[in-house]
Design an enzyme around this catalytic site. Structure first.
Site: not given
Ligand SMILES: Cc1ncc(COP(=O)(O)O)c(C=O)c1O
Lengths: 415, 83
Positions: A190, A249, A218
């Site tokens: 990240s 996310k 991610h």
């Protein structure tokens, strides 16, 4: 009830220390939905300012997508606001199981279990299936939530240098005596935006009889040709034993996480993982929203394709402008500044230019590795990014860092 | 002994491009500075035990006892004295 003034002073001085070290985190108030352009009040009390958002994990631009919002609305009407129960008492609706099945299908795994967040998934998963006869060998840059999960587990621990396969191999050799060797890594890291070489990791796991764990928070939804994440990118889809990922996310950005993989591991989590057993179930609107997200992503790759295009444009633009950019392929694009103060100054000047980014420095990243982490979204478009690039160039020019390499920046500003 | 342990730490914990940035000597904090992560202390402990033919009880392998090479050397010398 007892909060004596002496203790209040102790806490107060700890807070002052955080401020003096320049580590105090100030929140900025957003007056709009999450998007490529947001309305920000900063500092607190200042007039609201329209800025381009380059620091959200809203990779696919689905956080405020009308279809997702509508699906959540419908679930709110049909299934209610909350369930007031953990999963195993009366907190499992049919849609929870539906979402778990949809995630398994999307990720190409045997089974999936939802958690309130990926932080909770990582906190609970290791303890659920490993014990003192096992060893966890983790990359040295794994996410903090994995570090916490490993701490809660009785397995022996070891680490390998970031993405260093020779070092990982040594460690696997060293721990051949253990019952389970679990290799643990983030899919996309990240803070750096680079990827773990999962193809090589899987080969080593085969050679040294190890299991593989990947946190793909991610990556899920956009890395790989069809957005299945880093396993797809490296051609090892279906080969990862345990995947954790977040719904917080790219996948709508509300809340929720999961453990997905070998069905026995998932079942052990259902029986034993403490954040699953002792925390409330996911709210129905979030479950329905996530189901809609997976439906959108399964029917078209348009969003991840656009994100890829934006990412390429942005990486090339920053590099050509003369910034030091961490190499990689992910939409996490760190602009390296090395010096903590410089990262704060550049972030502040960019905000004045209408660009919202954050400077990261120790202890979030290693000492002397301060940076501005930019993150792309499918909500961005090229004209918007062109304008953002011009702002970066003006600010880079002002600080005299364009064209300087690492050595040059450190010589000028110190570490 | 100091040099041997420093060499091990350089190899085990620093990458080539870190080496020019990070000065490492017997007084450099290892764990509190983040150079050595606590998860790999088992490996470090095992290296020391093998190399110096000693056995360090888990209770003594604290982050403090391992925080500088000077501390580590003291710990080893104490245990070599035992043998
Ligand atoms: C790699 C990684 N894992 C886990 C998490 C935690 O996810 P969540 O927000 O769902 O708790 C994050 C988010 O910060 C992350 O970056």
């Amino acid at each position: 009830m007892a909060y004596p003034s002496a203790i209040r002073e102790v806490h107060g001085s700890q807070l002052s220390e955080i401020r003096e070290q320049g580590l105090y985190k100030e929140e900025r108030y957003i007056h709009s939905p999450q998007s490529a352009r947001i309305q920000v009040e900063y500092p607190s009390g200042a007039a609201v300012k329209a800025v381009v958002n380059l620091c959200a994990n809203n990779y696919l631009g689905l956080s405020s997508h009308p279809d997702v919002i509508q699906a959540a609305h419908a679930a709110l009407d049909e299934r209610g606001y909350g369930l007031s129960s953990v999963r195993f008492i009366c907190g499992t609706q049919d849609i929870h199981r539906e979402l778990e099945a949809a995630l398994s299908a999307f990720l190409g795994t045997e089974d999936t279990i939802l958690f309130p967040s990926c932080m909770d998934a990582n906190a609970g998963v290791f303890e659920a299936f490993l014990g003192s006869e096992d060893v966890i060998i983790s990359d040295r840059l794994v996410h903090a939530s994995i570090v916490d999960g490993i701490r809660l587990c009785k397995a022996v621990t070891d680490t390998y240098k970031h993405a260093n396969m020779k070092h990982l191999e040594q460690k696997l050799e060293e721990h051949q005596g253990k019952r389970v060797r679990l290799i643990v890594t983030d899919g996309v890291f990240s803070m750096d935006g680079d990827m773990a070489p999962l193809d090589e990791i899987c080969s080593l796991a085969d050679a040294y009889d190890a299991m593989v764990f990947v946190d793909d928070s991610h990556a899920t939804g956009f890395i790989g040709r069809t957005g299945r994440g880093t396993p797809e990118h490296f051609g090892v889809l279906g080969g990862i034993d345990v995947i954790t990922t977040t719904l917080g996310k790219a996948l709508g950005g509300a809340a929720g996480g999961c453990v997905s993989g070998r069905k026995e591991v998932v079942e052990l989590c259902r029986q034993r993982a403490r954040p699953y057993l002792f925390s409330n179930t996911m709210a129905p609107p979030l479950v329905a929203g996530a189901l809609k997200v997976l439906e959108i992503l399964s029917s078209s790759t348009a969003r991840r394709d656009k994100l890829e295009e934006n990412t390429e444009f942005w990486r090339r633009g920053l590099t050509e402008a003369g910034f030091v950019v961490k190499q990689g392929e992910s939409p996490i694009v760190p602009v390296m500044l090395y010096n903590a103060r410089l990262s704060q100054d550049v972030a502040r000047d960019l905000f004045a230019e209408g660009i919202y980014v954050i400077g990261f420095f120790f202890p979030v990243v290693p000492q002397g590795q301060a940076r501005i982490r930019t993150q792309l979204s499918a909500d961005h478009d090229i004209p918007l990014l062109e304008k953002a690039l011009e702002a970066f160039e003006r600010v880079g020019e002002k600080h005299g860092i364009l064209g300087l390499d690492k050595k040059g920046i450190i010589e000028k500003f110190g570490m | 002994m100091e040099e041997v342990i420093l060499e091990y730490i350089r190899n085990e914990y620093l990458d080539e491009d870190d080496e020019e940035d990070i000065e490492l000597d017997s007084k450099t904090p290892l764990i509190s500075s983040g150079i050595v992560d606590s998860f790999s202390m088992v490996s470090l402990k095992r290296f020391l035990e093998k190399k110096y033919e000693i056995s360090i009880p888990d209770a003594e392998a604290s982050a403090e006892a391992f925080d500088t090479v000077a501390n580590i050397v003291r710990l080893i010398q104490r245990h070599q004295g035992d043998a």
